[in-house]
Design a protein around this motif. Structure first.
Motif, PDB file in Angstrom:
ATOM      1  N   SER A 151       0.832  -1.201   0.000  1.00 59.12           N
ATOM      2  CA  SER A 151       0.000   0.000   0.000  1.00 59.12           C
ATOM      3  C   SER A 151       0.869   1.256   0.000  1.00 59.12           C
ATOM      4  O   SER A 151       0.627   2.205  -0.762  1.00 59.12           O
ATOM      5  CB  SER A 151      -0.918  -0.011   1.224  1.00 59.12           C
ATOM      6  OG  SER A 151      -1.717   1.147   1.256  1.00 59.12           O
ATOM      7  N   THR A 152       1.908   1.262   0.832  1.00 62.01           N
ATOM      8  CA  THR A 152       2.815   2.413   0.889  1.00 62.01           C
ATOM      9  C   THR A 152       3.524   2.622  -0.442  1.00 62.01           C
ATOM     10  O   THR A 152       3.671   3.761  -0.920  1.00 62.01           O
ATOM     11  CB  THR A 152       3.848   2.207   2.009  1.00 62.01           C
ATOM     12  OG1 THR A 152       3.163   2.089   3.264  1.00 62.01           O
ATOM     13  CG2 THR A 152       4.829   3.370   2.067  1.00 62.01           C
ATOM     14  N   GLU A 153       3.949   1.529  -1.059  1.00 54.86           N
ATOM     15  CA  GLU A 153       4.648   1.629  -2.348  1.00 54.86           C
ATOM     16  C   GLU A 153       3.737   2.217  -3.423  1.00 54.86           C
ATOM     17  O   GLU A 153       4.166   3.066  -4.226  1.00 54.86           O
ATOM     18  CB  GLU A 153       5.153   0.250  -2.769  1.00 54.86           C
ATOM     19  CG  GLU A 153       5.921   0.274  -4.079  1.00 54.86           C
ATOM     20  CD  GLU A 153       6.497  -1.090  -4.440  1.00 54.86           C
ATOM     21  OE1 GLU A 153       6.926  -1.257  -5.608  1.00 54.86           O
ATOM     22  OE2 GLU A 153       6.527  -1.987  -3.573  1.00 54.86           O
ATOM     23  N   LEU A 154       2.480   1.799  -3.450  1.00 52.86           N
ATOM     24  CA  LEU A 154       1.555   2.299  -4.471  1.00 52.86           C
ATOM     25  C   LEU A 154       1.190   3.754  -4.220  1.00 52.86           C
ATOM     26  O   LEU A 154       1.033   4.542  -5.171  1.00 52.86           O
ATOM     27  CB  LEU A 154       0.304   1.417  -4.519  1.00 52.86           C
ATOM     28  CG  LEU A 154       0.535  -0.023  -5.010  1.00 52.86           C
ATOM     29  CD1 LEU A 154      -0.769  -0.814  -4.997  1.00 52.86           C
ATOM     30  CD2 LEU A 154       1.140  -0.032  -6.403  1.00 52.86           C
ATOM     31  N   LEU A 177       1.697   6.595  -7.010  1.00 48.63           N
ATOM     32  CA  LEU A 177       0.547   7.250  -7.642  1.00 48.63           C
ATOM     33  C   LEU A 177       0.075   8.504  -6.921  1.00 48.63           C
ATOM     34  O   LEU A 177      -0.624   9.334  -7.511  1.00 48.63           O
ATOM     35  CB  LEU A 177      -0.635   6.271  -7.719  1.00 48.63           C
ATOM     36  CG  LEU A 177      -0.393   4.952  -8.444  1.00 48.63           C
ATOM     37  CD1 LEU A 177      -1.607   4.035  -8.295  1.00 48.63           C
ATOM     38  CD2 LEU A 177      -0.088   5.186  -9.905  1.00 48.63           C
ATOM     39  N   GLY A 178       0.390   8.627  -5.651  1.00 48.70           N
ATOM     40  CA  GLY A 178      -0.165   9.691  -4.832  1.00 48.70           C
ATOM     41  C   GLY A 178      -1.382   9.191  -4.079  1.00 48.70           C
ATOM     42  O   GLY A 178      -2.080   8.266  -4.529  1.00 48.70           O
ATOM     43  N   LEU A 219      -7.105   3.915  -3.279  1.00 48.56           N
ATOM     44  CA  LEU A 219      -8.280   3.875  -2.411  1.00 48.56           C
ATOM     45  C   LEU A 219      -8.175   2.696  -1.458  1.00 48.56           C
ATOM     46  O   LEU A 219      -7.978   1.555  -1.885  1.00 48.56           O
ATOM     47  CB  LEU A 219      -9.555   3.745  -3.243  1.00 48.56           C
ATOM     48  CG  LEU A 219      -9.749   4.751  -4.393  1.00 48.56           C
ATOM     49  CD1 LEU A 219     -11.064   4.486  -5.112  1.00 48.56           C
ATOM     50  CD2 LEU A 219      -9.682   6.179  -3.874  1.00 48.56           C
ATOM     51  N   THR A 220      -8.308   3.007  -0.152  1.00 46.70           N
ATOM     52  CA  THR A 220      -8.276   1.952   0.862  1.00 46.70           C
ATOM     53  C   THR A 220      -9.424   2.059   1.846  1.00 46.70           C
ATOM     54  O   THR A 220      -9.618   1.158   2.659  1.00 46.70           O
ATOM     55  CB  THR A 220      -6.944   1.999   1.642  1.00 46.70           C
ATOM     56  OG1 THR A 220      -6.791   3.302   2.235  1.00 46.70           O
ATOM     57  CG2 THR A 220      -5.759   1.703   0.729  1.00 46.70           C
ATOM     58  N   ASP A 221     -10.168   3.145   1.800  1.00 47.40           N
ATOM     59  CA  ASP A 221     -11.299   3.314   2.713  1.00 47.40           C
ATOM     60  C   ASP A 221     -12.356   2.249   2.426  1.00 47.40           C
ATOM     61  O   ASP A 221     -12.696   2.009   1.263  1.00 47.40           O
ATOM     62  CB  ASP A 221     -11.903   4.711   2.526  1.00 47.40           C
ATOM     63  CG  ASP A 221     -13.022   4.972   3.524  1.00 47.40           C
ATOM     64  OD1 ASP A 221     -14.178   4.597   3.216  1.00 47.40           O
ATOM     65  OD2 ASP A 221     -12.731   5.535   4.594  1.00 47.40           O
ATOM     66  N   PRO A 222     -12.890   1.583   3.463  1.00 47.81           N
ATOM     67  CA  PRO A 222     -13.878   0.510   3.234  1.00 47.81           C
ATOM     68  C   PRO A 222     -15.086   0.944   2.412  1.00 47.81           C
ATOM     69  O   PRO A 222     -15.609   0.152   1.622  1.00 47.81           O
ATOM     70  CB  PRO A 222     -14.271   0.103   4.654  1.00 47.81           C
ATOM     71  CG  PRO A 222     -13.089   0.465   5.502  1.00 47.81           C
ATOM     72  CD  PRO A 222     -12.527   1.707   4.889  1.00 47.81           C
ATOM     73  N   VAL A 223     -15.536   2.178   2.600  1.00 52.05           N
ATOM     74  CA  VAL A 223     -16.686   2.651   1.821  1.00 52.05           C
ATOM     75  C   VAL A 223     -16.325   2.728   0.340  1.00 52.05           C
ATOM     76  O   VAL A 223     -17.096   2.309  -0.536  1.00 52.05           O
ATOM     77  CB  VAL A 223     -17.162   4.019   2.343  1.00 52.05           C
ATOM     78  CG1 VAL A 223     -18.282   4.557   1.446  1.00 52.05           C
ATOM     79  CG2 VAL A 223     -17.653   3.906   3.785  1.00 52.05           C
ATOM     80  N   ALA A 282      -6.275   0.886  -7.215  1.00 48.61           N
ATOM     81  CA  ALA A 282      -5.225   1.756  -7.748  1.00 48.61           C
ATOM     82  C   ALA A 282      -5.685   2.343  -9.076  1.00 48.61           C
ATOM     83  O   ALA A 282      -6.275   1.635  -9.902  1.00 48.61           O
ATOM     84  CB  ALA A 282      -3.930   0.969  -7.940  1.00 48.61           C
ATOM     85  N   ILE A 283      -5.391   3.636  -9.284  1.00 46.28           N
ATOM     86  CA  ILE A 283      -5.899   4.341 -10.468  1.00 46.28           C
ATOM     87  C   ILE A 283      -4.720   4.963 -11.212  1.00 46.28           C
ATOM     88  O   ILE A 283      -4.315   6.107 -10.940  1.00 46.28           O
ATOM     89  CB  ILE A 283      -6.912   5.431 -10.066  1.00 46.28           C
ATOM     90  CG1 ILE A 283      -7.955   4.861  -9.108  1.00 46.28           C
ATOM     91  CG2 ILE A 283      -7.589   6.008 -11.313  1.00 46.28           C
ATOM     92  CD1 ILE A 283      -8.868   5.903  -8.495  1.00 46.28           C
ATOM     93  N   PRO A 284      -4.140   4.248 -12.177  1.00 47.07           N
ATOM     94  CA  PRO A 284      -3.007   4.812 -12.930  1.00 47.07           C
ATOM     95  C   PRO A 284      -3.472   5.890 -13.904  1.00 47.07           C
ATOM     96  O   PRO A 284      -4.591   5.844 -14.417  1.00 47.07           O
ATOM     97  CB  PRO A 284      -2.451   3.601 -13.674  1.00 47.07           C
ATOM     98  CG  PRO A 284      -3.649   2.711 -13.863  1.00 47.07           C
ATOM     99  CD  PRO A 284      -4.482   2.884 -12.617  1.00 47.07           C
ATOM    100  N   ALA A 285      -2.579   6.834 -14.162  1.00 42.97           N
ATOM    101  CA  ALA A 285      -2.864   7.892 -15.135  1.00 42.97           C
ATOM    102  C   ALA A 285      -2.104   7.684 -16.427  1.00 42.97           C
ATOM    103  O   ALA A 285      -2.407   8.330 -17.434  1.00 42.97           O
ATOM    104  CB  ALA A 285      -2.517   9.257 -14.542  1.00 42.97           C
ATOM    105  N   THR A 286      -1.103   6.789 -16.425  1.00 44.29           N
ATOM    106  CA  THR A 286      -0.296   6.532 -17.610  1.00 44.29           C
ATOM    107  C   THR A 286      -0.050   5.035 -17.744  1.00 44.29           C
ATOM    108  O   THR A 286      -0.185   4.269 -16.772  1.00 44.29           O
ATOM    109  CB  THR A 286       1.067   7.249 -17.529  1.00 44.29           C
ATOM    110  OG1 THR A 286       1.838   6.655 -16.471  1.00 44.29           O
ATOM    111  CG2 THR A 286       0.892   8.738 -17.277  1.00 44.29           C
ATOM    112  N   THR A 287       0.342   4.634 -18.940  1.00 46.06           N
ATOM    113  CA  THR A 287       0.695   3.226 -19.156  1.00 46.06           C
ATOM    114  C   THR A 287       1.891   2.838 -18.309  1.00 46.06           C
ATOM    115  O   THR A 287       1.968   1.702 -17.805  1.00 46.06           O
ATOM    116  CB  THR A 287       0.994   2.990 -20.646  1.00 46.06           C
ATOM    117  OG1 THR A 287      -0.162   3.318 -21.422  1.00 46.06           O
ATOM    118  CG2 THR A 287       1.352   1.536 -20.902  1.00 46.06           C
TER     119      THR A 287
END
Length: 733
Positions: A12-15, A19-20, A25-29, A49-54
Motif C-alpha cells: 500500500s505504501t509503495e503504491l 501514484l499519490g 483507495l483503501t477506505d472501506p466505503v 489503484a488508479i493509474p494515469a499513464t501506461t
C-alpha cells in the motif's frame, strides 16, 4: 464469495508513493463501490489503484507481482458475469484515466486507443471521419474498449459483422510476468499462432491490455430497420428462421418477446422483431421489401423505418413493455444473463425458457439477438424477497443446463466470469478445459492475474477419446455450418452447397483448385475476400485435433457466437500441426450473393497498382475482394464486387470510372505501409518481389502477401510465445 485480505502495508505504501494518495483507495466505503458489477456476483478488493499513464499501470502490476498479490483490471464495471470482480481480494486496477485515442488513420481505416476509452466516445470520434467501429453492446454509453476486448463484446450487429474479435487488429499487452508484447492478427502469416485471439475474450486472465488497434468500416450508403410485429411468439421465431434460411443478410436481427406470466392466461402482448439492413441502396431496398412481405405471409405486420425513427419507436416499445410487466406482476426489477442455442433449436429454447419461468415462478421477458441464437432472458423479481437470489440462480442454472443439451454455448457476449464458471463442464469436454487450463498456467503461472474466472474451481480429468478416420462432409443448413474432415476439398464443399442459399466464403490463396479445406486452414492461407467479407479464421466454429497417441480434442461447438473461455479453435488457423493434427473442422456458412462482378486492371508499376487499390478501398463499393497480384511480366489489381439484393450495374459503372483514372468522391491515397505492429514492409516488399520476377498475391487492406504459393515468411517476434503455447496445449492431452 469470501475474499482474503492480501495487500500488505508495504505494498500500500509503495503504491501511494507511486501514484499519490488520491489515486490509491483503501477506505472501506470506497472499496465497497467496487464489490459489484451488473451481475449478482460480488468480490471486494483490498485496495483500488488508479493509474494515469501506461507506465504507472506497468509499475502497479510489477509491484503486485513482487508482493505476490492478486490483481484485477476493471473498466466501467458494466459486465454481467462478475469478470472484473476481486474474488480473492488483492488490488483492483482502474483504467478509467487511460482513455486516450492515440491515432486515427482514416485512409487505412483503423484507430489506436487505450483501454479506458469509452465506446460511445470512440464511436463519435471515428464517425466525424465517416467511419464506424461496429461492436455495439447495450452499455456502449459507458463501457470501455478494454472491457469490450476482455469480454469479446458483441451487440446486435455481431450478426452481420461479428463480435469484437473480428475488429481487433492487434493488442499491446502487459503479461503476468511483467513483460510486454504485441499480438497481431497477422502473426499466423508470419509463422506464429494467433495469440491475439486468446487475449480477446480472455476476461483479463492472461494479461492486461494497454492499447489496441481496431478495424473501422465506412458508413453505409443506405440503412433501414424493418420492425415486424406478431401476436404469436412462434410466428416471430418462424420469421427468424425464414430470413436466415432464405439467404437474406440482415446486419442485426433482434427479438423482444411478449410477456410471460406463470399461471396466467396468455395476454395480448406481441413479440417484435427488429431487423437492420444496410448496404448499397439497391440491396437495402430489395431486402427490406422481401422482409415486409415475408412478415405478412406469416401473419404479422411490418414496416421499414429510418434508423432515427426506429430508435424512438423501440425506446417507447421497450419502456411500455417493462412498465406493463411490472404492473401485471408486481415485481419491480429484472435480472439479465445470456446463453446461446444453435440457430436451428431456437424454438426449443423458447419452450425451455417458459418451463423455467413456471418452475421458478418468475415472470419473463426475453430480448435477444435472434439471428445468431444469443438469448437474454430477463426474469422479474422482488429484491425484498429473501429467496429471490436462490430462485434466479436456479433459473439460470436450469436454462443453461437445458441449453447445453440443445448443443448451445454458455455465453455469446457476456462472458463466463464468476457467474458461469462452474457450469463450463456442461459445455466443454474435460480435454478442452484442460487445454484452457494450460493456457492460463503458461501465461500466469502464479495465478495472480484476475484469478477465479472462466475455469471451474476444480478441473475435471480428461477422458480418452479417439477420432474416426472416415472421410466426412456434413452440411447443416439449419445451423449454417459445414463440417469437413481430412481429404475433403473446396470443390466438394462447393458441390455440396450447390442449389442452396449458402456458400463457404473462403477462397484461399496459394493452393490448387482442388485443395483440401483442412490443409488451407492448417497452413493459415488468407482468403481473397479478407477483410471485406470475413476472415478465414473467423469462420472456424470448432476444430478437432489428434495427438501423437491418437487421442483427440475438440475446441468449440456448433454455435458461431460463442465467447465461453479462450478461443482455442482460432489457433488452428496457421497451426501447422503444432497443436496436433487437424482432422476435422466445422466452418460457418455465409449467404450466397445474388450478383457478382469481377475486373482485372493491368498496371505498369507497384506504385500505380497500390495507388489504384487505395482509391478503390476508400469508396463504398460492395467489395468481395481487392488485391494486387504479380506474375511473370504482369502486374494487376483484381477487384470483385458482390450484392445480396438488387443489381450491381451502378457499382460496376463507378468501378470502371475509377479504374480508368477517375477519382472517387473521397480523399485519395495509397497503401504505402502496413498496419502498425505488422510484419510486412508492404510497398518495398512488393517492389522487390515484382523486380525479382516472383509471383505474389497481396491484400493491401489486410497487409498480407502470399508468395509463389509456398507459404508465409519465416517466424517473427511471436515465435517464442507461440512455441511455448503449442507445447503447453499439446502437453494437456
Amino acid at each position: 464469495m469470501t475474499t482474503t485480505t492480501t495487500v500488505t502495508a508495504a505494498l500500500s505504501t509503495e503504491l501511494i508513493r507511486l501514484l499519490g494518495p488520491d489515486r490509491v483507495l483503501t477506505d472501506p466505503v470506497d472499496l465497497d463501490l467496487y464489490r459489484y458489477d451488473a451481475s449478482m456476483e460480488t468480490g471486494r478488493p483490498d485496495l483500488v489503484a488508479i493509474p494515469a499513464t501506461t507506465a504507472e499501470l506497468a509499475a502497479i502490476v510489477n509491484a503486485v507481482l513482487r508482493h505476490g498479490v492478486p490483481y484485477v483490471v476493471r473498466g466501467a464495471g458494466t459486465g454481467y458475469s462478475g469478470g472484473a470482480l476481486a474474488v480473492r481480494g488483492g488490488v483492483t486496477i482502474l483504467t478509467r484515466d487511460l482513455n486516450a485515442i492515440l491515432e486515427l488513420n482514416v485512409a487505412e481505416r483503423w484507430v489506436r486507443c487505450q483501454p479506458g476509452v469509452v465506446l460511445a466516445d470512440l464511436q463519435r470520434h471515428v464517425a466525424a471521419a465517416g467511419l464506424r467501429y461496429l461492436p455495439d453492446p447495450s452499455s456502449y454509453r459507458v463501457c470501455t474498449i478494454g472491457g469490450n476486448i476482455a469480454e469479446n463484446a458483441g451487440g446486435p450487429h455481431a450478426l452481420g459483422f461479428g463480435p469484437t474479435s473480428n475488429f481487433v487488429i492487434s493488442v499491446d499487452v502487459l503479461l503476468p510476468d511483467g513483460s510486454t508484447a504485441t499480438f497481431s492478427e497477422s502473426d499466423p502469416y508470419d509463422g506464429g499462432l494467433d495469440l491475439r485471439a486468446l487475449l480477446v475474450g480472455g476476461e483479463g486472465t492472461i494479461g492486461v491490455i494497454t492499447a489496441a488497434i481496431l478495424r473501422l468500416v465506412p458508413e453505409p450508403e443506405s440503412q433501414r430497420v424493418v420492425m415486424a410485429t406478431f401476436a404469436d411468439q412462434d410466428d416471430a421465431v418462424r420469421m427468424v428462421e425464414r430470413v436466415v434460411g432464405d439467404g437474406l443478410t440482415p446486419t442485426a436481427l433482434d427479438m423482444l418477446t411478449g410477456a410471460y406470466l406463470p399461471g396466467a392466461a396468455a395476454g395480448d402482448d406481441p413479440s417484435v422483431l427488429f431487423i437492420d439492413v444496410e448496404g448499397r441502396d439497391e440491396e437495402v431496398a430489395a431486402q427490406t421489401s422481401a422482409m415486409v412481405a415475408m412478415a405478412a405471409s406469416l401473419g404479422g405486420t411490418a414496416k421499414s423505418l429510418r434508423v432515427d425513427t426506429f430508435l424512438e419507436e423501440r425506446a417507447t416499445l421497450v419502456r411500455d413493455k417493462v412498465r406493463r410487466m411490472i404492473s401485471a406482476s408486481g415485481l419491480p426489477r429484472y435480472y439479465l444473463f445470456d446463453c446461446v442455442a444453435p440457430r436451428g433449436r431456437l424454438r426449443d429454447l423458447m419452450t425451455v425458457l417458459r418451463e423455467a419461468a413456471d418452475r421458478y415462478r418468475l415472470p419473463l421477458l426475453n430480448t435477444f439477438h435472434a439471428g445468431d441464437g444469443n438469448v437474454h432472458p430477463a426474469p422479474f423479481y422482488d429484491p425484498a424477497d429473501p429467496g429471490h437470489q436462490d430462485r434466479l440462480r436456479g433459473f439460470l442454472a436450469h436454462v443453461l443446463a437445458r441449453c447445453a443439451e440443445l448443443g448451445g454455448a454458455v455465453s455469446g457476449e457476456h462472458g463466463v466470469g464468476l457467474e458461469k464458471r462452474d457450469l463450463m463442464e456442461l459445455f466443454h469436454d474435460p480435454g478442452e478445459l484442460a487445454a484452457m487450463g494450460a493456457v492460463k498456467r503458461l501465461f500466469d503461472p502464479e495465478g495472480l492475474c484476475n484469478p477465479g474466472k472462466i475455469l471451474p474451481s476444480v478441473l475435471p480429468s480428461p477422458r480418452p477419446a479417439t477420432h474416426s478416420a472416415s472421410r466426412a462432409l456434413d452440411v447443416d443448413l439449419a445451423n449454417g455450418v459445414v463440417t469437413v474432415s481430412t481429404g475433403v476439398t473446396f470443390d466438394e464443399v462447393t458441390a455440396a452447397l450447390d442449389g442452396s442459399a449458402f456458400e463457404l466464403a473462403y477462397e484461399p490463396w496459394g493452393g490448387p483448385a482442388d485443395e483440401e479445406v483442412l490443409a488451407a486452414v492448417d497452413a493459415g492461407r488468407p482468403g481473397r475476400r479478407e477483410p471485406y467479407r470475413i476472415r478465414a479464421r473467423d469462420l472456424i466454429v470448432s476444430a478437432t485435433l489428434a495427438g501423437a497417441g491418437g487421442a483427440v480434442r475438440t475446441f468449440g461447438g456448433i454455435c458461431a457466437k460463442d465467447v465461453s473461455g479462450y478461443e482455442l479453435r482460432k489457433l488452428v488457423f496457421g497451426g501447422r500441426g503444432r497443436l496436433g493434427r487437424l482432422v476435422s473442422a466445422r466452418l460457418r456458412l455465409s449467404a450466397r450473393p445474388v450478383a457478382r462482378h469481377a475486373v482485372v486492371v493491368d498496371c505498369d508499376s507497384v506504385d500505380e497498382a497500390l495507388a489504384l487499390a487505395g482509391r478503390l478501398h476508400r469508396t463504398t463499393l460492395p467489395f468481395a475482394y481487392l488485391m494486387v497480384t504479380g506474375s511473370t511480366g504482369r502486374l494487376a489489381v483484381e477487384v470483385g464486387l458482390e450484392a445480396f439484393g438488387g443489381r450491381l450495374d451502378r457499382a460496376a459503372t463507378e468501378l470502371a470510372a475509377i479504374a480508368r483514372g477517375g477519382a472517387p468522391p473521397v480523399e485519395a491515397g495509397t497503401f504505402d505501409r502496413m498496419l502498425p505492429g505488422g510484419p510486412w514492409a508492404h510497398r518495398d516488399d512488393l517492389v522487390a518481389r515484382h523486380a525479382g520476377g516472383q509471383s505474389f498475391r497481396s491484400i493491401p487492406a489486410l497487409g498480407a502477401t502470399w508468395v509463389n504459393a509456398r507459404g508465409p515468411v519465416p517466424p517473427g517476434t511471436t515465435a517464442s510465445w507461440s512455441g511455448r503455447l503449442a507445447e503447453a496445449v499439446s502437453a494437456a492431452w
